[in-house]
Write a protein that holds these residues in place. Structure first.
Motif, PDB file in Angstrom:
ATOM      1  N   ILE A  63       1.182  -1.475   0.168  1.00 50.70           N
ATOM      2  CA  ILE A  63      -0.205   0.204  -0.008  1.00 50.70           C
ATOM      3  C   ILE A  63       0.498   0.889   0.065  1.00 50.70           C
ATOM      4  N   PHE A  64       2.162   1.162   0.767  1.00 47.40           N
ATOM      5  CA  PHE A  64       2.902   2.675   0.684  1.00 47.40           C
ATOM      6  C   PHE A  64       2.959   2.252  -0.461  1.00 47.40           C
ATOM      7  N   LYS A  65       4.316   1.257  -1.443  1.00 44.87           N
ATOM      8  CA  LYS A  65       4.348   1.416  -2.789  1.00 44.87           C
ATOM      9  C   LYS A  65       3.678   1.890  -3.721  1.00 44.87           C
ATOM     10  N   LEU A  66       2.180   1.647  -3.735  1.00 42.14           N
ATOM     11  CA  LEU A  66       1.666   2.089  -4.388  1.00 42.14           C
ATOM     12  C   LEU A  66       0.962   3.501  -4.245  1.00 42.14           C
ATOM     13  N   SER A  67       0.723   4.009  -2.832  1.00 40.04           N
ATOM     14  CA  SER A  67       0.114   6.165  -2.526  1.00 40.04           C
ATOM     15  C   SER A  67       1.315   6.443  -3.004  1.00 40.04           C
ATOM     16  N   ALA A  68       2.820   6.096  -2.599  1.00 39.96           N
ATOM     17  CA  ALA A  68       3.902   6.566  -2.640  1.00 39.96           C
ATOM     18  C   ALA A  68       4.146   7.245  -3.973  1.00 39.96           C
ATOM     19  N   GLY A  69       3.661   5.925  -5.256  1.00 40.11           N
ATOM     20  CA  GLY A  69       4.275   6.324  -6.961  1.00 40.11           C
ATOM     21  C   GLY A  69       2.685   6.797  -7.361  1.00 40.11           C
ATOM     22  N   LEU A  70       1.525   6.657  -6.624  1.00 38.82           N
ATOM     23  CA  LEU A  70       0.623   7.515  -7.059  1.00 38.82           C
ATOM     24  C   LEU A  70       0.736   9.310  -7.094  1.00 38.82           C
TER      25      LEU A  70
END
Lengths: 447, 391
Positions: A63-70
């Protein structure tokens, strides 16, 4: 060996607990602040864009990865880009080429078919919207250069959205039409035929200004319409981000952000489609064909259909990107669809790793930055040297006398060629090999 | 039993000459017939009237008047294609691999030849040369181009292809594309470092630009001059000599036997004591040499060259190789001649027959149409046997 083990231990330590989170955030912060503060620095941009790599490589919560990427892709990059148009252009280019190479990756990486005329499908999309989204329809009876300037537009600009889907269908059909005769053949013939097809499309675009002026010849079609951008969107963007950006954002810049986001949308769609296809029956069939055609036929895989499916899927994304490109540049011309563009996209796929989605995106970013930034940086540097009185020390050669033809920005072929040869000899699986290839490589090591 | 090299096999010398004459005459006759018939058919229709209106000449007269020159031009470029196509076909025969960089090897040959001529011109030798010396100089340029291209081809194989032998099929192909692009810019780099630009124009010397006139043919209101440029004759002659030599080398010498053996079955050939790597190098050397010579001939015929000059001739030569049946030497010869003729005919007559809608600008992509048609209807080419894919 000792130091290598120690180094690996160190890497492992970096990759556990909260350290990776901190590292990623620090990297993003440094990159963003640097890019924010320096107007035209290649180094800053490379540091910033490589934060995506840390984000991908380090072991963190999904989730961190995804939100940071977004946040990075949807907020930080547009804001930095609008603050400095120079960066926005690079980011747009990267996203366009990433989408194209992801599309080509379906053909090369998954089905193992070498397509050397991939930009032909891109051209099909671009000319489709170029023709219907401009005054060209009413300019048919006129030779290039003499058409009256007050011709009406054929379609409203908002038809752009519809044409993205039409282009997907048309490009896929073109892919099937081209593929039908040649996909029965071996891979190397296919490469040459697709190369020829790419040239055919370019020559047609160049010459279909007579007997009817369909493409306006070498001059290209301009202006091509963009979808309408409501004023409140521009105002909203200004109200929201105006403080950080530091100046009022014009409509043209918001357009650039809009097209950048659209390209991202295409990328996300491709990734979704590809990763789902990859786990489906079709994807498995592609893998089987890539690994061993004869065995695949023996297993009952309909070879030609499956190859056609790969060809058409890859082509359709290029068609969509073509429409996007035509609208964002408001201009289409045959020059943009040369053989070198096809090889450029191929280089991106090969550099990153065929069949590997993160690899291909990395490849696209690297080649685009090298091509647009580093080579042009060299060119700038050389022309500065030429204007100075500097002399090369040992051989006593004045920079002033250096031929002006020696312009590194024009030496893309050298770059592409060198990358292709070196990758094939030393790392044929690419910078980030596909998961399957990684497993195979690991198995090879154990033997 | 006599050794191969002790006797000269006259049959192997005469056979390719016969083939070339047959292919040229046959191809030329068929195409001329088609064009003349078309002209007769269309003369009274809108097509003929359109031409009459534009150039005030009837379609039949127009066709007949252009025919001799078109035939000569077609044969000239056809032999150049055949010489390049042999390089593709030989490498394909031995390695089952499309040497994509062959077009740049061709370009390097052209540049080396032209650079030598330019150097001689700057030294003042060229303008002072008598006719005999001019021919010697041309021979020198040819040999230089051949040597450079031959060794370049061998070097490319060593560096970029040999490490990849045994890899999946696409891997060496991609490497070859890389080499092709790399070499294009290397040529450009070298050429633009020495002078401000990267184009080269072959200096005029000797009597190569003159025309030999055989006679005149009255044709209605106009007369057709039957003549041929000397350089066209030279191109054809040199190409024929090389092709005969190559055919002899491959079919009647020991090295040729080894090449054929390696092409047929590499592991078995190596068991028979053939040094496979050496034979592959020799194959590249021969192919490169032919390509280099073709490059110099091309420069002689078309006068202007640039670093990207190899791209289209290379592609067309590949098409010619496929048209004839790739891996087959006679096929490459036939394919080259037929393609050269077809393309020149298309370039010369398409504009008249389509009322100016499509003309010579489509000449370059005409070959791809042929390639696709061949691949659909006869993938093994005109002379190719039904070879199954090697594992």
């Amino acid at each position: 060996m000792f130091s290598k083990e120690k180094f690996q231990d160190f890497l492992a330590k970096l990759n556990t607990g909260y350290t990776p989170y901190v590292l990623i955030l620090v990297h993003i912060m440094i990159g963003a602040i640097w890019v924010y503060s320096s107007p035209r620095s290649n180094v800053a941009f490379v540091v910033f864009i490589s934060s995506l790599l840390t984000l991908y490589g380090l072991n963190t919560n999904k989730i961190f990865k995804l939100s940071a990427g977004l946040i990075l892709a949807l907020v930080v990059m547009p804001v930095l880009g609008v603050r400095n148009i120079f960066y926005l252009e690079i980011m747009f280019q990267i996203s366009v080429f990433a989408a194209l190479s992801l599309g080509l990756n379906i053909v090369i990486g998954f089905a193992g078919l070498l397509d050397l005329g991939y930009v032909a499908f891109y051209a099909v999309g671009a000319y489709l919207w170029g023709f219907f989204g401009s005054q060209q329809f009413y300019a048919i009876p006129y030779a290039p250069g003499i058409q009256p300037s007050d011709l009406p537009f054929l379609l409203p600009g908002d038809m752009f959205y519809l044409f993205i889907f039409i282009a997907i269908i048309v490009a896929a059909l073109t892919g099937i039409l081209l593929g039908l005769p040649v996909l029965r053949l071996r891979g190397d013939y296919l490469a040459i035929v697709t190369l020829g097809f790419g040239e055919v499309i370019r020559v047609l675009a160049n010459n279909l200004d007579k007997p009817w002026n369909l493409t306006n010849g070498p001059q290209g079609i301009t202006p091509v319409q963009r979808p309408t951008m409501p004023q409140f969107a521009v105002d909203g963007f200004n109200n929201f981000f105006g403080g950080i950006i530091g100046h009022t954002v014009s409509k043209a810049d918001v357009y650039n952000v809009f097209f950048y986001l659209l390209a991202l949308l295409v990328i996300v769609t491709i990734i979704q489609v590809v990763s789902r296809l990859n786990d489906s029956k079709i994807g498995r069939a592609w893998t089987a064909i890539r690994e061993d055609e004869t065995a695949a036929i023996a297993m009952g895989i309909p070879l030609v259909q499956m190859k056609l499916a790969a060809f058409a899927t890859g082509a359709s994304f290029a068609g969509a990107m073509g429409v996007l490109m035509a609208a964002s540049r408001t201009f289409v011309s045959p020059e943009s669809f040369s053989f070198m563009q096809s090889i450029g996209v191929l280089t991106m796929v090969i550099l990153g790793g065929t069949g590997s989605i993160p690899g291909v995106i990395l490849g696209a970013a690297t080649v685009t930055v090298l091509n647009l930034q580093i080579l042009q940086g060299f060119s700038l540097y050389l022309s500065q040297l030429r204007q100075s009185d500097a002399v090369i020390p040992i051989i006593n050669f004045a920079w002033k006398n250096l031929s002006t033809q020696l312009d590194p920005a024009k030496y893309q072929r050298l770059l592409f060629g060198a990358i292709l040869i070196l990758m094939m000899i030393f790392r044929p699986a690419g910078l980030i090999p596909a998961a399957r290839r990684q497993r195979e490589l690991a198995a090879d090591d154990e033997e | 039993m006599k050794r191969f090299s002790e006797t000269i096999n006259v049959r192997e010398l005469l056979r390719p000459i016969g083939q070339m004459i047959a292919f040229s005459l046959g191809g030329g006759a068929v195409l001329s017939l088609v064009v003349v018939l078309l002209a007769l058919l269309l003369d009274q229709t809108a097509v003929g009237q359109n031409l009459q209106a534009r150039y005030s000449v009837s379609l039949v007269t127009y066709t007949l008047a252009n025919l001799p020159q078109v035939l000569i031009d077609g044969l000239t470029i056809g032999f150049v294609y055949a010489a390049i196509a042999l390089g593709y076909t030989m490498v394909y025969g031995v390695l089952e691999f499309i040497n994509f960089a062959h077009s740049e090897i061709f370009a390097v040959g052209a540049f080396v030849g032209v650079e030598i001529l330019i150097a001689l011109k700057n030294a003042g030798i060229l303008s002072a040369a008598s006719l005999g010396v001019a021919y010697l100089i041309l021979l020198l340029a040819l040999l230089a181009g051949m040597t450079a291209s031959g060794f370049l081809a061998v070097a490319v194989e060593r560096i970029a292809y040999r490490p990849l032998r045994g890899a999946p099929r696409l891997v060496p192909l991609i490497s070859a594309i890389g080499v092709s692009f790399f070499l294009q810019d290397i040529i450009r780099l070298v050429e633009s470092l020495t002078t401000g630009q990267f184009n080269r124009i072959i200096p005029t010397f000797g009597n190569f630009d003159e025309r030999l006139i055989f006679g005149q043919l009255p044709l209605g209101a106009t007369t057709v001059v039957l003549g041929v440029q000397i350089k066209s004759l030279i191109v054809i002659l040199v190409a024929v000599i090389m092709l005969v030599g190559l055919n002899y080398l491959v079919n009647a010498t020991k090295i040729g036997k080894a090449i054929r053996a390696v092409a047929q079955d590499r592991p078995t050939a190596s068991l028979m004591g053939i040094d496979v790597n050496r034979i592959i190098s020799i194959t590249f050397l021969i192919g490169g040499t032919l390509g280099g010579a073709a490059g110099v001939l091309y420069a002689l015929k078309f006068t202007r060259i640039d670093p990207f000059v190899g791209f289209f001739p290379g592609l067309k030569a590949f098409t010619a190789a496929v048209l004839g049946g790739i891996g087959n030497l006679t096929g490459a010869l036939l394919g080259g001649i037929v393609l050269g003729l077809l393309e020149t005919f298309a370039g010369a007559f398409m504009s008249a027959f389509t009322m100016g809608a499509a003309g010579a600008e489509y000449k370059d992509i005409f070959a791809f149409g042929i390639l696709i048609l061949v691949l659909i209807f006869r993938p093994n080419g005109l002379m190719g046997e039904n070879v199954s894919q090697k594992a």
